[in-house]
Design an enzyme around this catalytic site. Structure first.
Site, PDB file in Angstrom:
ATOM      1  N   TYR A 142      -8.704  -1.234  -7.069  1.00  0.00           N
ATOM      2  CA  TYR A 142      -7.991  -2.478  -7.371  1.00  0.00           C
ATOM      3  C   TYR A 142      -8.827  -3.651  -6.897  1.00  0.00           C
ATOM      4  CZ  TYR A 142      -4.345  -6.103  -7.251  1.00  0.00           C
ATOM      5  OH  TYR A 142      -3.610  -7.254  -7.450  1.00  0.00           O
ATOM      6  N   ASP A 237     -16.351  -4.750  -2.897  1.00  0.00           N
ATOM      7  CA  ASP A 237     -15.083  -5.447  -2.678  1.00  0.00           C
ATOM      8  C   ASP A 237     -14.559  -4.986  -1.315  1.00  0.00           C
ATOM      9  OD1 ASP A 237     -12.555  -6.441  -2.533  1.00  0.00           O
ATOM     10  OD2 ASP A 237     -11.940  -5.827  -4.544  1.00  0.00           O
ATOM     11  N   LYS A 265      -7.661 -10.707   2.984  1.00  0.00           N
ATOM     12  CA  LYS A 265      -6.864 -10.061   4.047  1.00  0.00           C
ATOM     13  C   LYS A 265      -7.304 -10.484   5.460  1.00  0.00           C
ATOM     14  CE  LYS A 265      -5.001  -6.762   0.859  1.00  0.00           C
ATOM     15  NZ  LYS A 265      -5.656  -6.245  -0.325  1.00  0.00           N
TER      16      LYS A 265
HETATM   17  C1  LIG Z   1      -5.713  -6.827  -1.809  1.00  0.00           C
HETATM   18  C2  LIG Z   1      -6.957  -6.602  -2.565  1.00  0.00           C
HETATM   19  C3  LIG Z   1      -7.439  -7.536  -3.502  1.00  0.00           C
HETATM   20  C4  LIG Z   1      -6.641  -8.730  -3.916  1.00  0.00           C
HETATM   21  O1  LIG Z   1      -6.442  -9.621  -2.869  1.00  0.00           O
HETATM   22  P1  LIG Z   1      -5.209 -10.688  -2.985  1.00  0.00           P
HETATM   23  O2  LIG Z   1      -5.402 -11.534  -1.766  1.00  0.00           O
HETATM   24  O3  LIG Z   1      -3.964  -9.875  -2.961  1.00  0.00           O
HETATM   25  O4  LIG Z   1      -5.401 -11.425  -4.231  1.00  0.00           O
HETATM   26  C5  LIG Z   1      -8.671  -7.315  -4.070  1.00  0.00           C
HETATM   27  N1  LIG Z   1      -9.406  -6.234  -3.750  1.00  0.00           N
HETATM   28  C6  LIG Z   1      -8.986  -5.308  -2.868  1.00  0.00           C
HETATM   29  C7  LIG Z   1      -9.860  -4.167  -2.536  1.00  0.00           C
HETATM   30  C8  LIG Z   1      -7.732  -5.456  -2.262  1.00  0.00           C
HETATM   31  O5  LIG Z   1      -7.296  -4.522  -1.434  1.00  0.00           O
END
Ligand SMILES: *Cc1c(COP(=O)(O)O)cnc(C)c1O
Length: 427
Positions: A142, A237, A265
């Site tokens: 994701y 990511d 995060k």
């Molecule tokens: C949570 C998450 C996102 C998206 O971040 P948001 O602050 O919710 O937009 C993107 N990549 C990874 C790996 C994530 O866990």
């Protein structure tokens, strides 16, 4: 009716599904959400006065535990100067310097407001830099909810992306190619069938959004080699893994140098922050230096930066905390694994450091297909038992458990006891 239930009835009248992010709705476990009122250290409290040990930690950001005193003090102090200026500020430089001086592969960094934005922007930069249009992502990873990343794994490799959400056009996903996690051959095939067209490979270096799935030995190194050979950028990511597996995230943990990284995060200390950064020559493509446009009214907001800077500085000053987190992780997740074995629960506990997922399957979980063999009804049953016994877990089989630095041995032992009771009553 509990106060949470009453609030939920009210919430669904005004907010789609009663929540501002879908997983909070408890849909996949067939329940209604507990509304939370406050949190401190490893505990979170709902509006009905129930106390839980929190293993969500706001989906990662609260790595120091909830309501860390130093972070709160610095945030409150920053508020006294005003909430936003929309101008350059000193604290933005402090945050950027802290990151660049301590993470070798990040030479420049740009702040945004979420992980979604960070990824969306990094992909644009990668396309601008390489002058290529296609992106490779992995099924089950994701990367936020930008159009190009909402692609279904669908028929797997070799096909152009199919939108995974209504409202996403075929045009927005046609340049997104999907490979199989932990399968380098699937990546090579995509490069072979799209020669000179792939701008970047984006990967969660430890996948944590199909449940936690670890990279097999050589997988990340293999991606690095393929990208270098093909002239594509490698994007990690690290929205979950950044500042969690180690200060320098998975890249430092596995000793691999991505060209770009995305953060979210933890970087905001609980405030809405994201960031992307990496190679200087690539980051200099970003406006106003280069031709890749990217902007944000509230980017680098002083209150958000105060929270992020304080949290990152505390992590940096206490790097031994990462060893503690790993030890606690082994104790909790290893303990769950042992108990499951003892009580003959067919499951897999994938874990690394402070992250884990308990999959209700008898197959090794190494990619999206194997993750999907998990029994979500069995997960819902486990989730409900744990919640009703004071353990706050993510309400989906395909999310991670998060530990913070203030979860203690006692708390972990208490959790293991409750897990054992759950296994006992199931027999
Ligand atoms: C949570 C998450 C996102 C998206 O971040 P948001 O602050 O919710 O937009 C993107 N990549 C990874 C790996 C994530 O866990």
């Amino acid at each position: 009716m509990t106060k949470s239930e009453k609030l939920f009835q009210e919430a669904v009248r005004y907010i789609p599904g009663g929540v501002n992010s879908p997983v909070r709705a408890y849909g996949s476990v067939g329940m209604t959400p507990r509304f939370m009122q406050g949190a401190t250290g490893p505990y979170i409290f709902d509006v009905d006065g129930n106390k839980y040990i929190d293993y969500i930690c706001s989906w990662g950001p609260m790595i120091l535990g909830h309501a860390n005193r130093e972070v709160l003090t610095r945030v409150i102090a920053a508020c006294e100067y005003g909430l936003s200026f929309g101008t350059a500020t000193e604290i933005e430089v402090d945050v950027a310097r802290l990151i660049c001086e301590n993470i070798p592969h990040v030479e420049m960094v740009r702040m945004v407001n979420s992980g979604t934005e960070a990824v969306m922007s990094a992909l644009r930069v990668a396309r601008g830099f390489t002058n290529r249009e296609k992106i490779v992502k992995f099924a089950g990873c994701y990367h936020g909810h930008s159009d190009a990343m909402l692609v279904s794994a669908g028929s797997g490799v070799m096909t152009a992306g199919v939108p995974d959400s209504l409202g996403v056009t075929k045009g927005a996903t046609k340049d997104t190619l999907t490979a199989v996690y932990n399968n380098l051959e699937s990546v090579q095939q995509l490069f072979a069938s799209n020669p000179g067209e792939i701008a970047a490979v984006i990967v969660e270096p430890v996948a944590a959004n199909m449940g936690v799935v670890l990279p097999k030995a050589g997988f990340l190194q293999g991606l690095r080699k393929i990208c270098t050979k093909e002239g594509a950028l490698l994007i990690f990511d690290e929205v979950i893994t950044g500042f969690r597996l180690s200060f320098g995230g998975a890249a430092e943990y596995f000793d691999i140098k991505p060209d770009l990284v995305t953060y979210g995060k933890i970087i905001g200390g609980g405030m809405p922050v994201g960031a992307y950064g990496g190679r200087k020559d690539v980051m200099e493509m970003v406006s106003p230096v280069g031709g890749v446009y990217q902007a944000g009214t509230l980017s680098g907001n002083p209150i958000a930066m105060a929270a992020g800077l304080t949290q990152l500085q505390l992590l940096l000053d206490n790097k031994e905390k990462y060893k503690d987190l790993a030890r606690l992780g082994s104790k909790l997740y290893g303990g769950m694994e042992e108990l499951a074995l003892q009580y003959e629960l067919p499951c897999r506990v994938n874990h690394i450091g402070s992250l884990a997922s308990l999959f209700f399957t008898d197959q090794d979980v190494v990619d999206y297909t194997s993750a999907k063999t998990a029994d979500t009804a069995a997960f819902a049953d486990y989730f409900k038992y744990m919640l009703n016994h004071g353990i706050h877990l993510a309400s989906s089989q395909f999310e991670a458990m998060f530990l913070s630095c203030v979860h203690t041995d006692d708390i972990i032992e208490e959790t293991l006891q409750i897990f054992e009771q759950y296994l006992q009553q199931k027999k």
